[in-house]
Scaffold this active site. Structure first.
Site, short mmCIF file in Angstrom:
data_model
loop_
_atom_site.label_atom_id
_atom_site.label_comp_id
_atom_site.label_asym_id
_atom_site.label_seq_id
_atom_site.Cartn_x
_atom_site.Cartn_y
_atom_site.Cartn_z
N GLY A 220 2.71 2.23 -2.76
CA GLY A 220 2.96 2.68 -4.12
C GLY A 220 4.33 2.30 -4.65
CB VAL A 221 7.31 0.88 -3.44
CG1 VAL A 221 7.62 2.34 -3.13
CG2 VAL A 221 6.84 0.17 -2.18
CG ASP B 248 3.96 -1.08 -11.02
OD1 ASP B 248 4.56 -0.04 -11.36
OD2 ASP B 248 2.86 -1.09 -10.46
N GLY C 93 0.79 -1.22 0.00
CA GLY C 93 0.00 0.00 0.00
C GLY C 93 0.82 1.27 0.00
CB SER D 244 0.80 -6.36 -6.18
OG SER D 244 0.91 -5.25 -7.05
#
Length: 964
Positions: A629-630, A677, A627, A633
């Site tokens: 933002g890096v 990502d 949570g 997932s």
């Protein structure tokens, strides 16, 4: 009685107004215990609650108890006993407490004055505190959680426009004089003064023998309480659910419900503490009432997780700390696979030895306060302290800098795998303690060495570990067989961000923090099975998937997951569709995390035709915070995909691994992210920026970070989710804008318009078939299309005029309204900014170079805000960087920090900062941390350093040393 005695008695008789939340019976039952002590001291108590009157009058028979039936908050709206409807909860709260706010306050102030209340007590109704302040009456809250904390996560699902609800609730709580805090508490930063008390527990009235005698249950029969509160459950109870020698007492059974002979319906007025004291186990959902009474009376508690209720992890941790809890998977609850859990539960020895007189203690504190006793007051605004660090997603996800208000029993090691501190420069070796490395090299990475050490520890303990996830992991592998380990880092979005799905150039840096995945394949007959899994599988020829996730206790998810691999196949022998898989993993939100891991197997089946005939065991351990933002997932997906592929001899390039993992996230998980990502996690290299054009994934190469420049990430504390409504709406807006631009260009051609005559026909034709927004230059967008785009459009209007928006991973809501101009403009200009940023990075080092790089980052941040996916916390961090940059000392020293921007999907998460690689820069980052904590109460985590991507790392094949 003399006249003076009568006057003294009158003065000592106080009036309390006690507001009780409308959420469940647990709050009402603990309030009863506090009120009982107040009334026994001769005081009058007015209870304001929507709970049934009998809850209070059954225990308190006194003319000094007054019940006023009013609903002033709704708590969490539940679809059933285990599922919270987040959007409906916020909408219901708006309806009950926000829209009629002025009239509620007027009514409550008038009523409080009419009863001459000496003190207002709230458990934990927000508006009661504000009403008390308006009436000039002191107020106190008694609770283990507050609604600002609970609702904060709901905002992710319901949209940022609901944030004002959370801030208003925090502001209401800030008028409370102090908090009487119960054990098992959540972080509650809106309260500025706290008194901790023991458990508030109702006393027992009858002995175990008396209760059993009344129920007709012999001493040699084991009793289970089935307790899921007053919510409709919708499941059927069957005789075979219970092992021989067990009876089940069902709480809240409807009169129409037919029960098997070994299930007994308890009457609605049954006194639960007495039944608890007479029983051996309880099966139910976690709430304060059930946990506190189970601990107090040493009842073993088999619990099933609820969805999206942030109170639960803190109570669960307390329950397990005192060895009183066993978690049941929801699937096993519904399927009736109860026996292995009951067998495990009866072996527990609950050991809570703390106080259970919290009701009496709270009543004494309330009495003293109403009598005029004062406490120190810091007079801080609750909304100001909470606004930028709502602390949703649970503060305890963060490894370092945990909040001091967290109780001692909740503290855990910084790394959930028990990883020791290892010198980063340690030399590579083919051996680590406990294992021989048969293939690959750990590259001296301290986190990898630590992960291997943790595996060795698991192999030694053989399952005798206090943490449930470690217990499950110790029983996961055949330790004499080979294990494959892969590693994938998170990523810091330096430039590009949400423009990736529009085809932008992006620049990404792999983080030092990473995820490790350990995979082992075994013939089904040799696969080790957990007891609850073994109870479901009668045949040992069926391939099984078992997964353990380390760190599960830091967020509300189950630590284990298992399934038959045949569940991923249709009846025709082909892999199931992604849609079916999405629904399969969504059935139980506490185990939805498994989609990130198990989804890799389905994608390999569908996209590469792989068939898995062996059972698979997977252990996942990540130090990439969720949570923030890096890309936590993406690191899980890439590490798992890489390890599964290596274990099965599949040779897949890092780029293809990333593309396959994007399918996991888009179609199995259901999050509409771009591919950057996964590409950064798979293809990145340490201390370099991965340059990639997302059309869909063309790697331009690696950009060296100049030696005089450094990047940091600073966590705002506000949880980010690419599955949230804000990110999805902005993405839809961008695709709608692209569709409109294509339509405008086509109309220029069809009508031979003035624009078509003045512009190159080839360019107009190119715009008419525009595949990515970023292929349109800023000047062409501004000259031809910007004036034609609307600021916003409804879903219904767009679909009627244009049809499809051309994005397979998002769906337009016909009733929704979408911003168009800002989401369309952002990627077009962002692509240009990233190109300029990349060129500047390779320019001759100078003060102008870093000033220019910083300005481009500031522009990117402002553009995010224009799209509606900024946040107060990230804005504050960027302002702190700007303030630091503009300090007189910074200017005289040629500065050290030069720019900052929100990253990834926005709406919270992490801010990327650029500065000089110097000690002074690190000092200024530390100063920003401290200033942010002073303003918000949240100490932000700093991402610093880099590490190799999964492709560069490769994989390890390890085997336990024969000597260990």
């Amino acid at each position: 009685m003399s006249e003076s005695e009568s006057a003294a008695s009158s003065r000592s008789s106080l009036v309390f107004a006690y507001y009780v939340t409308g959420h469940g019976f647990g709050h009402a039952t603990r309030v009863v215990e506090v009120v009982r002590h107040l009334i026994s001291s001769g005081h009058r108590v007015h209870v304001v609650s929507a709970a049934p009157e009998f809850v209070f009058t059954m225990e308190i028979h006194s003319p000094n108890l007054f019940i006023r039936k009013v609903l002033l908050d709704c708590g969490s709206v539940q679809a059933d006993a285990l599922t919270v409807d987040r959007r409906a909860s916020l909408e219901k709260y708006c309806e009950i407490a926000v829209e009629p706010r002025d009239s509620i306050l007027a009514t409550e102030v008038e009523w409080l004055k009419s009863i001459k209340a000496n003190l207002v007590v709230s458990d934990v109704v927000p508006i009661a505190c504000r009403a008390a302040a308006n009436a000039g009456i002191r107020s106190v809250c008694v609770t283990n959680f507050s609604w600002d904390f609970i609702y904060a996560e709901y905002v992710m699902a319901a949209g940022h426009h609901h944030r004002s609800i959370v801030w208003q609730i925090a502001e209401d709580y800030s008028h409370c004089e102090f908090l009487i805090r119960l054990p098992g508490y959540c972080p509650m930063p809106a309260f500025h003064d706290v008194i901790d008390i023991p458990l508030v527990v109702r006393p027992v009235h009858k002995s175990r023998q008396e209760v059993r005698r009344e129920l007709g249950v012999p001493d040699n029969v084991k009793l289970l309480i089935f307790n899921f509160g007053g919510q409709p459950t919708g499941w059927t109870l069957k005789e075979e659910y219970l092992p021989a020698g067990w009876l089940c007492l069902v709480c809240g059974a409807s009169a129409k419900q037919e029960l098997p002979p070994n299930f007994i319906a308890l009457p609605k007025d049954a006194y639960t503490p007495d039944v608890i004291a007479a029983s051996d186990c309880m099966l139910g959902k976690i709430g304060y009432g059930t946990v506190s009474e189970a601990l107090a009376y040493k009842l073993r508690f088999i619990f099933v997780r609820r969805d999206y209720f942030n109170e639960e992890p803190f109570l669960r941790k307390m329950l397990e700390y005192y060895q009183g809890g066993v978690e049941m998977i929801r699937r096993d609850l519904l399927a009736g696979c109860w026996a292995p859990y009951l067998e495990r539960a009866v072996t527990l020895k609950p050991c809570y030895d703390g106080g259970i007189d919290g009701g009496e203690v709270a009543a004494k504190i309330l009495h003293d306060t109403a009598m005029g006793k004062k406490r120190s007051k810091l007079n801080l605004s609750g909304a100001r302290r909470l606004r930028d660090a709502i602390i949703l997603g649970f503060q305890l996800q963060r490894a370092p800098g945990r909040d001091l208000s967290v109780p001692e029993w909740y503290q855990v090691a910084g790394n959930e795998a028990g990883i020791p501190s290892v010198d980063q420069t340690q030399k590579s070796s083919k051996f680590v303690e406990g294992f021989e490395i048969l293939h690959g090299d750990h590259l001296g990475l301290s986190d990898t060495i630590g992960f291997l050490d943790s595996l060795a520890t698991l192999a030694k303990i053989g399952g005798h570990h206090q943490e449930r996830e470690h217990l499950a992991a110790a029983a996961l592998f055949n330790w004499e067989e080979d294990i494959v380990v892969a590693r994938a880092p998170g990523r810091l979005d330096v430039m590009g961000g949400i423009a990736d799905y529009s085809g932008s150039l992006v620049l990404l840096m792999p983080t030092r923090e990473a995820c490790h995945a350990a995979v082992q394949r075994n013939h089904p007959s040799k696969q080790k099975l957990w007891k609850h899994a073994e109870a479901r599988h009668h045949s040992r020829d069926t391939p099984i998937l078992e997964i353990v996730s380390f760190g599960s206790e830091l967020s509300n998810r189950g630590p284990t997951f298992d399934m038959d691999l045949s569940d991923l196949m249709d009846e025709d022998g082909k892999p199931i569709s992604y849609e079916k898989a999405y629904h399969y993993f969504s059935r139980d939100p506490s185990q939805k995390w498994a989609a990130y891991v198990a989804g890799t197997i389905l994608v390999l089946m569908r996209e590469m035709g792989v068939r898995f005939e062996d059972s698979i065991s997977i252990l996942v351990s990540s130090t990439v915070p969720e949570g923030k933002g890096v890309s936590s997932s993406a690191s899980v997906e890439v590490a798992t995909m890489s390890a599964v592929a290596a274990a099965h001899g599949l040779e897949i390039s890092p780029r293809d691994v990333a593309l396959l993992c994007q399918k996991v996230e888009n179609y199995v998980v259901g999050a509409p992210c771009g591919v950057m990502d996964q590409m950064a996690s798979a293809c990145g290299e340490a201390n370099k920026l991965l340059a990639m054009i997302c059309q869909p994934a063309e790697i331009l190469g690696l950009v060296e970070i100049p030696s005089h420049i450094r990047f940091w990430g600073i966590d705002s504390g506000i949880r980010h989710s690419v599955g949230g409504s804000d990110y999805g709406s902005v993405r839809i807006g961008a695709f709608i804008g692209k569709t409109m631009i294509r339509s405008f260009a086509s109309s220029f051609i069809d009508t031979n318009s003035e624009e078509a005559e003045e512009e190159s026909s080839e360019l107009i034709e190119s715009d008419a078939s525009l595949d990515y927004l970023c292929n349109l230059s800023p000047h062409r967008f501004q000259a031809l299309y910007a004036s034609k785009l609307p600021q916003s459009i409804t879903g219904e209007e767009f679909i009627k005029k244009y049809g499809d928006h051309g994005d397979s991973v998002t769906t337009i809501d016909r009733n929704g309204t979408y911003a168009i101009m800002a989401p369309t403009r952002h990627p077009i200009y962002e692509n240009f900014r990233v190109q300029a940023f990349k060129a500047l990075l390779t320019a001759t080092p100078s003060e102008e170079q870093v000033i220019g790089l910083g300005e481009l980052m500031y522009q990117c941040h402002d553009s995010y805000s224009a799209c509606g996916i900024g946040s107060d916390g990230t804005d504050r961090l960027v302002r702190l960087v700007q303030n630091m940059e503009n300090l007189k000392s910074s200017k005289t020293e040629n500065g050290t920090l030069y720019g900052a921007k929100i990253t990834g999907g926005g709406s919270g998460g992490t801010v990327c900062v650029i500065g000089k690689a110097s000690l002074r820069s690190s000092e200024q980052i530390l100063q920003i941390q401290k200033k942010y904590k002073e303003a918000t109460g949240f100490m932000p985590y700093v991402f610093e350093g880099s590490s190799p991507g999964a492709g560069k790392f490769g994989y390890l094949k390890i085997r336990k040393n024969s000597a260990t």
